[in-house]
Design an enzyme around this catalytic site. Structure first.
Site, PDB file in Angstrom:
ATOM      1  N   SER A 124       0.840  -1.204   0.000  1.00  0.00           N
ATOM      2  CA  SER A 124       0.000   0.000   0.000  1.00  0.00           C
ATOM      3  C   SER A 124       0.866   1.242   0.000  1.00  0.00           C
ATOM      4  O   SER A 124       1.987   1.235   0.530  1.00  0.00           O
ATOM      5  CB  SER A 124      -0.852  -0.039   1.270  1.00  0.00           C
ATOM      6  OG  SER A 124      -1.390   1.228   1.534  1.00  0.00           O
ATOM      7  N   TYR A 149      -2.090  -1.079  10.940  1.00  0.00           N
ATOM      8  CA  TYR A 149      -2.313  -1.642   9.598  1.00  0.00           C
ATOM      9  C   TYR A 149      -1.130  -1.302   8.691  1.00  0.00           C
ATOM     10  O   TYR A 149      -0.551  -2.180   8.036  1.00  0.00           O
ATOM     11  CB  TYR A 149      -3.615  -1.096   8.995  1.00  0.00           C
ATOM     12  CG  TYR A 149      -3.723  -1.360   7.507  1.00  0.00           C
ATOM     13  CD1 TYR A 149      -4.010  -2.634   7.033  1.00  0.00           C
ATOM     14  CD2 TYR A 149      -3.477  -0.348   6.569  1.00  0.00           C
ATOM     15  CE1 TYR A 149      -4.075  -2.886   5.658  1.00  0.00           C
ATOM     16  CE2 TYR A 149      -3.539  -0.596   5.200  1.00  0.00           C
ATOM     17  CZ  TYR A 149      -3.836  -1.862   4.756  1.00  0.00           C
ATOM     18  OH  TYR A 149      -3.880  -2.114   3.404  1.00  0.00           O
ATOM     19  N   LYS A 153       2.140  -3.658   6.692  1.00  0.00           N
ATOM     20  CA  LYS A 153       2.579  -3.665   5.283  1.00  0.00           C
ATOM     21  C   LYS A 153       4.089  -3.406   5.204  1.00  0.00           C
ATOM     22  O   LYS A 153       4.803  -4.049   4.424  1.00  0.00           O
ATOM     23  CB  LYS A 153       1.804  -2.618   4.476  1.00  0.00           C
ATOM     24  CG  LYS A 153       0.312  -2.903   4.356  1.00  0.00           C
ATOM     25  CD  LYS A 153       0.029  -4.170   3.557  1.00  0.00           C
ATOM     26  CE  LYS A 153      -1.435  -4.527   3.515  1.00  0.00           C
ATOM     27  NZ  LYS A 153      -1.718  -5.852   2.958  1.00  0.00           N
TER      28      LYS A 153
HETATM   29  P1  NAD Z   1     -10.960  -7.316   1.372  1.00  0.00           P
HETATM   30  O1  NAD Z   1     -11.176  -7.320   2.832  1.00  0.00           O
HETATM   31  O2  NAD Z   1     -12.128  -7.117   0.478  1.00  0.00           O
HETATM   32  O3  NAD Z   1     -10.211  -8.654   0.911  1.00  0.00           O
HETATM   33  C1  NAD Z   1      -9.341  -9.353   1.771  1.00  0.00           C
HETATM   34  C2  NAD Z   1      -9.767 -10.804   1.732  1.00  0.00           C
HETATM   35  O4  NAD Z   1      -8.866 -11.561   2.561  1.00  0.00           O
HETATM   36  C3  NAD Z   1     -11.187 -11.033   2.266  1.00  0.00           C
HETATM   37  O5  NAD Z   1     -11.888 -11.854   1.353  1.00  0.00           O
HETATM   38  C4  NAD Z   1     -10.964 -11.745   3.598  1.00  0.00           C
HETATM   39  O6  NAD Z   1     -12.024 -12.638   3.889  1.00  0.00           O
HETATM   40  C5  NAD Z   1      -9.650 -12.454   3.355  1.00  0.00           C
HETATM   41  N1  NAD Z   1      -8.853 -12.724   4.547  1.00  0.00           N
HETATM   42  C6  NAD Z   1      -8.504 -11.853   5.531  1.00  0.00           C
HETATM   43  N2  NAD Z   1      -7.754 -12.476   6.451  1.00  0.00           N
HETATM   44  C7  NAD Z   1      -7.597 -13.764   6.033  1.00  0.00           C
HETATM   45  C8  NAD Z   1      -6.927 -14.894   6.541  1.00  0.00           C
HETATM   46  N3  NAD Z   1      -6.260 -14.837   7.698  1.00  0.00           N
HETATM   47  N4  NAD Z   1      -6.941 -16.047   5.828  1.00  0.00           N
HETATM   48  C9  NAD Z   1      -7.621 -16.119   4.656  1.00  0.00           C
HETATM   49  N5  NAD Z   1      -8.306 -15.095   4.138  1.00  0.00           N
HETATM   50  C10 NAD Z   1      -8.286 -13.916   4.817  1.00  0.00           C
HETATM   51  O7  NAD Z   1      -9.829  -6.212   1.062  1.00  0.00           O
HETATM   52  P2  NAD Z   1      -9.319  -5.617  -0.330  1.00  0.00           P
HETATM   53  O8  NAD Z   1      -9.681  -4.195  -0.377  1.00  0.00           O
HETATM   54  O9  NAD Z   1      -9.677  -6.519  -1.437  1.00  0.00           O
HETATM   55  O10 NAD Z   1      -7.753  -5.684  -0.077  1.00  0.00           O
HETATM   56  C11 NAD Z   1      -6.948  -6.753  -0.518  1.00  0.00           C
HETATM   57  C12 NAD Z   1      -5.508  -6.495  -0.128  1.00  0.00           C
HETATM   58  O11 NAD Z   1      -5.087  -5.235  -0.662  1.00  0.00           O
HETATM   59  C13 NAD Z   1      -5.276  -6.406   1.376  1.00  0.00           C
HETATM   60  O12 NAD Z   1      -4.023  -6.989   1.660  1.00  0.00           O
HETATM   61  C14 NAD Z   1      -5.235  -4.924   1.622  1.00  0.00           C
HETATM   62  O13 NAD Z   1      -4.480  -4.606   2.769  1.00  0.00           O
HETATM   63  C15 NAD Z   1      -4.540  -4.429   0.367  1.00  0.00           C
HETATM   64  N6  NAD Z   1      -4.809  -3.033   0.048  1.00  0.00           N
HETATM   65  C16 NAD Z   1      -6.096  -2.595  -0.092  1.00  0.00           C
HETATM   66  C17 NAD Z   1      -6.345  -1.271  -0.384  1.00  0.00           C
HETATM   67  C18 NAD Z   1      -7.755  -0.747  -0.528  1.00  0.00           C
HETATM   68  O14 NAD Z   1      -7.950   0.469  -0.530  1.00  0.00           O
HETATM   69  N7  NAD Z   1      -8.765  -1.596  -0.689  1.00  0.00           N
HETATM   70  C19 NAD Z   1      -5.275  -0.373  -0.534  1.00  0.00           C
HETATM   71  C20 NAD Z   1      -3.967  -0.855  -0.382  1.00  0.00           C
HETATM   72  C21 NAD Z   1      -3.756  -2.187  -0.083  1.00  0.00           C
END
Ligand code: NAD
Ligand code: UDP
Length: 339
Positions: A124, A149, A153
Site C-alpha cells: 500500500s 495496519y 505492510k
Molecule cells: P478485502 O477485505 O475485500 O479482501 C481481503 C480478503 O482476505 C477477504 O476476502 C478476507 O475474507 C480475506 N482474509 C482476511 N484475512 C484472512 C486470513 N487470515 N486467511 C484467509 N483469508 C483472509 O480487502 P481488499 O480491499 O480486497 O484488499 C486486498 C488487499 O489489498 C489487502 O491486503 C489490503 O491490505 C490491500 N490493500 C487494499 C487497499 C484498498 O484500498 N482496498 C489499498 C492498499 C492495499
C-alpha cells in the site's frame, strides 16, 4: 500459470481472479471469508464462464496451506489476504499483526517448503509514511506509518526483502496500491464493506442508494486548492490488470531473483469535493454532504509516480474518473445490500 490467490473472494481479489481467468490462468482461491462472501466467487465464475477452485481456510493455518500445496501444483501466489481497516487496526493491533504479518510468514514458509518461488504481495501507499513528499517514488525509503495496519505492510515488505536475500530462488513483487475504487463494468461484483464504510467511495455509494443520510467530508481546511484531501484514485480493474502484469513480468524475467516494488496509481491527485462532483455526474443527482472535522491520521495529499510500473511492467491505469464513478454506481444500485 496456476495461481493461488489468497483473499481472492475480497474486493480487489475477486476482480483480479476475473482478470486472471480472462488471461487463461487457472486459479485456486484460499479465503476464510472473514470480510467477504462466497457469492463473489460464484459471480466471477458466471461472468468468466470458467470455474475456480475455492478452499475456505486461514493463512495462519500452516497445516491447511501445506495440504493445499500438496494437492495443487501452484506456479505463483498473489497474497491479498489481510485485515485492512486502518481505524480498526488501532483498536485491535494484535489481531492485525497476527493476521497480516504472521499469516504472511506462514504462507512464505509453506511456499519455501514446496519450492513455489513466485510471489506477488498486496502492499500500500501507506508504507511511504507521514514524512514522504508526493509524488511517491519507489526509491523513497519505507516510512513511519500512522497505524498498525500500515506497520504490517512495512513489516511484510521487510520480511520479503530479507527472505529473498536468504533464498536465491525466490522472486517477489510488492505492489503498492494507491486508492482503488470502482467495480467491474458488469455491475455484478464490487466493494461490499461490512457495517459502516470507512472508505470514501463505498460511503458515497451508500448515501446515493439511501442507506446513509449524508457524507461527512473530513476536513475542508487542508492546504489544497479546495481545502479537502487529495488522493490518487484508480479503477479496481486497472489494479487487477496490474497483478497480471506483475505475473507476466516474473514469467518474462526468468533470471530475476530478489524483490521488486511497484507503485500502482494513476499519477493524478483528486480532492474529495472533485470526487463528489464526478460521482454526481454518474448518479445524475446531487449528493448530500456536510463538512466535518479532520479525521486523525489523514495526510493532506499524496499520489503516485507510476512511471516504474509504466516502463517495466508495461502497465498503466487507463480508466477515467467518470468510469470509476459510473461503475461504482452501477454496482451499488444493482446490489443495494451488497452480495
Ligand atoms: P478485502 O477485505 O475485500 O479482501 C481481503 C480478503 O482476505 C477477504 O476476502 C478476507 O475474507 C480475506 N482474509 C482476511 N484475512 C484472512 C486470513 N487470515 N486467511 C484467509 N483469508 C483472509 O480487502 P481488499 O480491499 O480486497 O484488499 C486486498 C488487499 O489489498 C489487502 O491486503 C489490503 O491490505 C490491500 N490493500 C487494499 C487497499 C484498498 O484500498 N482496498 C489499498 C492498499 C492495499
Ligand atoms: N473521506 C471523507 N469521508 C468519508 C471517508 C473518507 O471525507 O466518509 C476522505 C478521507 O478523509 C480521505 C479520502 O476521503 O481524504 C479518502 O479516504 P479513504 O478512507 O477512502 O482512503 P485513504 O486514503 O484514507 O486510505
Amino acid at each position: 500459470m496456476k495461481v493461488l490467490v489468497t483473499g481472492g473472494a475480497g474486493y480487489i481479489g475477486s476482480h483480479t481472479v476475473l482478470t486472471l481467468l480472462a488471461e487463461n490462468h487457472s486459479v485456486v482461491v484460499f479465503d476464510n471469508l472473514c470480510n467477504s462472501s462466497i457469492e463473489a466467487i460464484k459471480r466471477v465464475e458466471r461472468l468468466s464462464g470458467k470455474s475456480v477452485t475455492f478452499i475456505q481456510g486461514d493463512v495462519c493455518d500452516k497445516a491447511q496451506l501445506n495440504e493445499l500445496f500438496i494437492g495443487h501444483d501452484i506456479d505463483a501466489v498473489i497474497h491479498f489476504a489481510a485485515l485492512k481497516a486502518v481505524g480498526q487496526s488501532t483498536q485491535m493491533p494484535l489481531e492485525y499483526y497476527q493476521n497480516n504479518v504472521y499469516g504472511s510468514l506462514c504462507l512464505l514458509e509453506v511456499m519455501q517448503l514446496h519450492q513455489v518461488n513466485n510471489f506477488v504481495f498486496s502492499s500500500s501507499a501507506t508504507v511511504y509514511g507521514e514524512e514522504a513528499q508526493p509524488p511517491y517514488l519507489e526509491t523513497i525509503k519505507l516510512g513511519t506509518t500512522a497505524s498498525p495496519y500500515g506497520a504490517t505492510k512495512v513489516m511484510v515488505e521487510r520480511i520479503i526483502e530479507d527472505f529473498v536475500k536468504a533464498n536465491n530462488a525466490f522472486r517477489a513483487v510488492s505492489l503498492r496500491y494507491f486508492n482503488p475504487i470502482g467495480a467491474h463494468e458488469s455491475g455484478e461484483i464490487g466493494e461490499d464493506p461490512l457495517g459502516i464504510p470507512n472508505n470514501l467511495l463505498p460511503y458515497i455509494a451508500q448515501v446515493a442508494v439511501g442507506k446513509r443520510d449524508k457524507l461527512s467530508i473530513f476536513g475542508n481546511d487542508y492546504d489544497t486548492e479546495d481545502g479537502t484531501c487529495k488522493r490518487d484514485y484508480l479503477h479496481v480493474m486497472d489494479l487487477a490488470q496490474g497483478h497480471v502484469a506483475a505475473l507476466d513480468w516474473l514469467e518474462n524475467n526468468p533470471n530475476f531473483n530478489g524483490a521488486e516494488v511497484f507503485n500502482l496509481g494513476t499519477g493524478n491527485a483528486v480532492s474529495v469535493l472533485e470526487i463528489v462532483a464526478a460521482f454526481e455526474q454518474a448518479y445524475g443527482k446531487t449528493l448530500a454532504y456536510e463538512f466535518a472535522p479532520r479525521r486523525s491520521g489523514d495526510l493532506p495529499a499524496f499520489w503516485a509516480d507510476a512511471s516504474k510500473a509504466n516502463s517495466q511492467l508495461n502497465w498503466q491505469a487507463k480508466r477515467s474518473l467518470l468510469q470509476m464513478m459510473t461503475d461504482t454506481w452501477r454496482w451499488q444500485s444493482n446490489n443495494p445490500n451488497g452480495y
